[in-house]
Design an enzyme around this catalytic site. Structure first.
Site, mmCIF file in Angstrom:
data_model
loop_
_atom_site.group_PDB
_atom_site.id
_atom_site.type_symbol
_atom_site.label_atom_id
_atom_site.label_comp_id
_atom_site.label_asym_id
_atom_site.label_seq_id
_atom_site.Cartn_x
_atom_site.Cartn_y
_atom_site.Cartn_z
ATOM 1 N N TYR A 51 -4.305 1.658 15.798
ATOM 2 C CA TYR A 51 -3.016 1.473 16.463
ATOM 3 C C TYR A 51 -3.113 1.177 17.950
ATOM 4 C CZ TYR A 51 -0.630 3.487 12.376
ATOM 5 O OH TYR A 51 -0.132 3.719 11.121
ATOM 6 N N ARG A 72 0.855 -1.182 0.000
ATOM 7 C CA ARG A 72 0.000 0.000 0.000
ATOM 8 C C ARG A 72 0.895 1.236 0.000
ATOM 9 N NH1 ARG A 72 -2.484 3.115 4.828
ATOM 10 N NH2 ARG A 72 -3.553 4.711 3.637
ATOM 11 N N HIS A 118 -2.959 10.890 0.518
ATOM 12 C CA HIS A 118 -2.444 10.700 1.878
ATOM 13 C C HIS A 118 -1.899 12.053 2.354
ATOM 14 C CE1 HIS A 118 -1.045 7.417 4.829
ATOM 15 N NE2 HIS A 118 -0.726 8.563 5.408
ATOM 16 N N GLU A 177 -7.443 8.455 6.236
ATOM 17 C CA GLU A 177 -7.730 9.084 7.530
ATOM 18 C C GLU A 177 -8.248 10.518 7.434
ATOM 19 O OE1 GLU A 177 -4.582 8.779 10.395
ATOM 20 O OE2 GLU A 177 -4.493 6.601 10.257
ATOM 21 N N ASN A 231 -7.634 1.883 9.773
ATOM 22 C CA ASN A 231 -6.310 2.097 10.364
ATOM 23 C C ASN A 231 -6.496 2.118 11.873
ATOM 24 O OD1 ASN A 231 -5.828 2.702 7.682
ATOM 25 N ND2 ASN A 231 -4.835 4.674 8.077
ATOM 26 N N GLU A 249 -3.585 0.062 8.071
ATOM 27 C CA GLU A 249 -2.451 0.492 8.898
ATOM 28 C C GLU A 249 -2.586 -0.052 10.304
ATOM 29 O OE1 GLU A 249 -1.500 4.699 9.203
ATOM 30 O OE2 GLU A 249 -1.780 4.924 7.041
HETATM 31 C C1 PNW Z 1 -1.422 7.623 10.682
HETATM 32 N N1 PNW Z 1 -2.823 9.871 16.587
HETATM 33 O O1 PNW Z 1 -1.487 8.841 11.327
HETATM 34 C C2 PNW Z 1 -1.061 7.991 9.257
HETATM 35 O O2 PNW Z 1 -1.929 7.466 8.290
HETATM 36 C C3 PNW Z 1 0.358 7.728 8.902
HETATM 37 O O3 PNW Z 1 0.737 8.572 7.858
HETATM 38 C C4 PNW Z 1 1.218 7.868 10.127
HETATM 39 O O4 PNW Z 1 2.575 7.825 9.846
HETATM 40 C C5 PNW Z 1 0.815 6.752 11.076
HETATM 41 O O5 PNW Z 1 -0.569 6.789 11.359
HETATM 42 C C6 PNW Z 1 1.577 6.739 12.384
HETATM 43 O O6 PNW Z 1 1.292 7.879 13.148
HETATM 44 C C7 PNW Z 1 -1.810 9.008 12.655
HETATM 45 O O7 PNW Z 1 -2.226 10.801 17.174
HETATM 46 C C8 PNW Z 1 -1.201 10.049 13.323
HETATM 47 O O8 PNW Z 1 -3.713 9.202 17.178
HETATM 48 C C9 PNW Z 1 -1.537 10.322 14.626
HETATM 49 C C10 PNW Z 1 -2.491 9.561 15.264
HETATM 50 C C11 PNW Z 1 -3.102 8.510 14.599
HETATM 51 C C12 PNW Z 1 -2.757 8.239 13.290
#
Ligand code: PNW
Length: 497
Positions: free
Chosen positions: A336, A103, A148, A193, A334, A401
């Protein structure tokens, strides 16, 4: 007596089988046969070559050149991983990883330097053609994100995403992409996002283009983005799918929101948080063509109380609702981490925070990464996958992601532990809970430019030496760990204990 014993034995045998085989006859630690495992990147974060071969300036170039203080130590994406010149090494890295899918995103201003069709930059088209062809030669499927976060600066001069005309520009850009790459690209994502990048119209000093119009600019931008997404989906569906036969969607970000306590008002806050972040986009696209009722009601009420003649959240016409409703072939997600949530009146007036009325709390007792917001909470990943699967049924989920930040060491035990645990929870959601998940691209293939955090946060499966002009790529410990998972299509059993 004998019958009872037999019954008990059969029962425990069944439980044992369920433990090994999940709900669908596959071992719990095994991915479905056609599952796509791979890695992800984004143009501004890896390409560099910011002004080479006819590329136009984008809003991240512009913001970080004008305001280096918005970045980390003045860092920017001018060179980044130099993937514009080193894409062949990236493809080799993907091949060594055993990725089935890559991707990446296309830089709009590398293709259309002014954002418009007056100049079509052949060098930009050649670059992505070379990348796509090399991927396919190596048996790796390209998955393209059209946007993006790197809007051509020329379109920001028109106001950027809050200007409804941007949807037409995006449609025309998408047509150029389908015409040039659609014969070989079968996986498309319109936007990455939108919840994150529309904050660039609600604050200054972080997300580009740093336009501080909270509670107004962010909703206007969201509104254009959703319309633009729907228009591009319909374009593909009607004019390109018959011959190109690919899939197209959007990728939305949402972490798991765990209620701080079990009070009714906290559970309502949890629901509100999901609706303001994910539902704002997912409800129009996956449910009924319109914003979630709770979002509509709260923004309308606050707008009225502020003495405004109209809501800060625009409305879709009936025709737009029909166009947007169902405008996706799958659900890009996405995710995390996990945050705690509790009801609270916070944020200034007007703002989306105040409209939403939820405080997100980082739980510092959970294991850390090097990014303050990213706590390692594997069970939350299973929860959010199941939440999406039950709220937006009938759409296969693609995890676009998921990943872990550290300071870039080669012996990245933290990343190994993160992926082992998160992929195990993903497999439980698939094999035990029945979620229909079809793919997973780890963030990120390479250490890269992490926006406002610059090069201080490293998400890569491969290390990149940013002190060397060669930008040398080196495998980390997690590279072979993930390569094993990707090759065997299974996660080591120890992560299920
Ligand atoms: C995503 N948060 O961004 C993006 O899609 C990527 O480009 C980035 O590098 C990746 O996650 C890692 O950060 C985020 O603060 C940035 O919760 C910040 C947050 C979540 C996603």
């Amino acid at each position: 007596m004998a019958l009872t014993t037999l019954y008990v034995e059969l029962l425990s045998f069944a439980c044992l089988l369920a433990a090994i085989h999940g709900v669908n006859g596959r071992a719990v630690n095994q991915f479905p046969e056609d599952f796509l495992l791979g890695a992800a990147t984004a143009s501004y974060q890896i390409e560099g070559a910011w002004n080479e071969d006819g590329k136009g300036e984008n809003i991240w170039d512009h913001m970080l050149h004008e305001h280096p203080e918005y970045g980390n130590n003045g860092e920017n994406g001018d060179v980044a991983c130099d993937s514009y010149h080193k894409y062949a090494e990236d493809v080799q890295a993907l091949k060594d990883l055993g990725a089935k899918v890559y991707r990446f995103s296309i830089s709009w201003s590398r293709i259309l330097p002014t954002g418009d069709l007056d100049v079509i930059n052949q060098a930009g088209i050649d670059y992505y053609n070379n990348l796509i062809n090399l991927l396919l030669e190596n048996g790796i499927e390209p998955m393209v994100t059209m946007y993006h976060w790197d809007l051509p600066q020329a379109l920001q001069y028109l106001g950027g995403w809050p200007n409804p005309i941007l949807a037409d520009y995006f449609l025309e850009y998408a047509r150029v992409l389908f015409d040039n790459f659609g014969d070989r690209v079968k996986w498309w994502l319109t936007f990455n996002e939108p919840y994150t990048f529309t904050r660039g119209y609600a604050s200054s000093g972080s997300q580009a283009p740093s336009q501080n119009a909270p509670g107004i600019g962010d909703y206007l931008a969201a509104h254009t983005v959703i319309r633009a997404h729907g228009m591009v989906y319909r374009l593909y569906d009607e004019q390109y799918r018959p011959t190109q036969n690919g899939k197209i969607s959007i990728t939305l970000n949402c972490d798991w929101f765990e209620p701080y306590n079990d009070l009714e008002e906290t559970l309502e806050a949890q629901e509100r948080m999901f609706q303001f972040q994910l539902g704002l986009y997912a409800n129009p696209i996956y449910v009924d063509g319109d914003y979630p009722a709770v979002v509509r009601e709260r923004v309308d009420n606050n707008s009225r109380a502020e003495g405004r003649p109209r809501s800060r959240l625009p409305s879709f016409t009936e025709e737009e609702k029909r166009m947007i409703n169902g405008s996706a072939d799958f659900f890009g997600l996405n995710s995390y981490t996990t945050m705690l949530v509790i009801s609270a009146a916070l944020g200034h007036s007007p703002s989306m925070d105040l409209d939403c009325g939820v405080l997100r709390i980082i739980n510092f007792t959970w294991p850390s990464s090097s990014a303050i917001w990213l706590k390692v909470v594997p069970w939350g990943f299973r929860n959010i996958v199941n939440w999406v699967s039950s709220r937006y049924p009938n759409y296969p989920i693609f995890i676009a992601e998921n990943g872990y930040a550290d300071t870039g060491e080669l012996d990245d035990e933290g990343r190994i532990s993160y992926y082992g645990q998160y992929l195990a929870e993903l497999l439980k959601a698939i094999n035990e809970d029945g979620a229909n998940v079809i793919g997973y691209t780890a963030w990120s293939l390479l250490d890269n430019f992490e926006w406002n955090s610059g090069y201080s946060q490293k998400f890569g499966i491969y290390q990149v030496d940013f002190d060397s002009t060669e930008r040398t790529r080196t495998p980390k410990a997690s590279t072979s760990f993930l390569a094993n998972i990707y090759r065997n299509m299974s996660v080591p059993e120890e992560y299920f204990q």
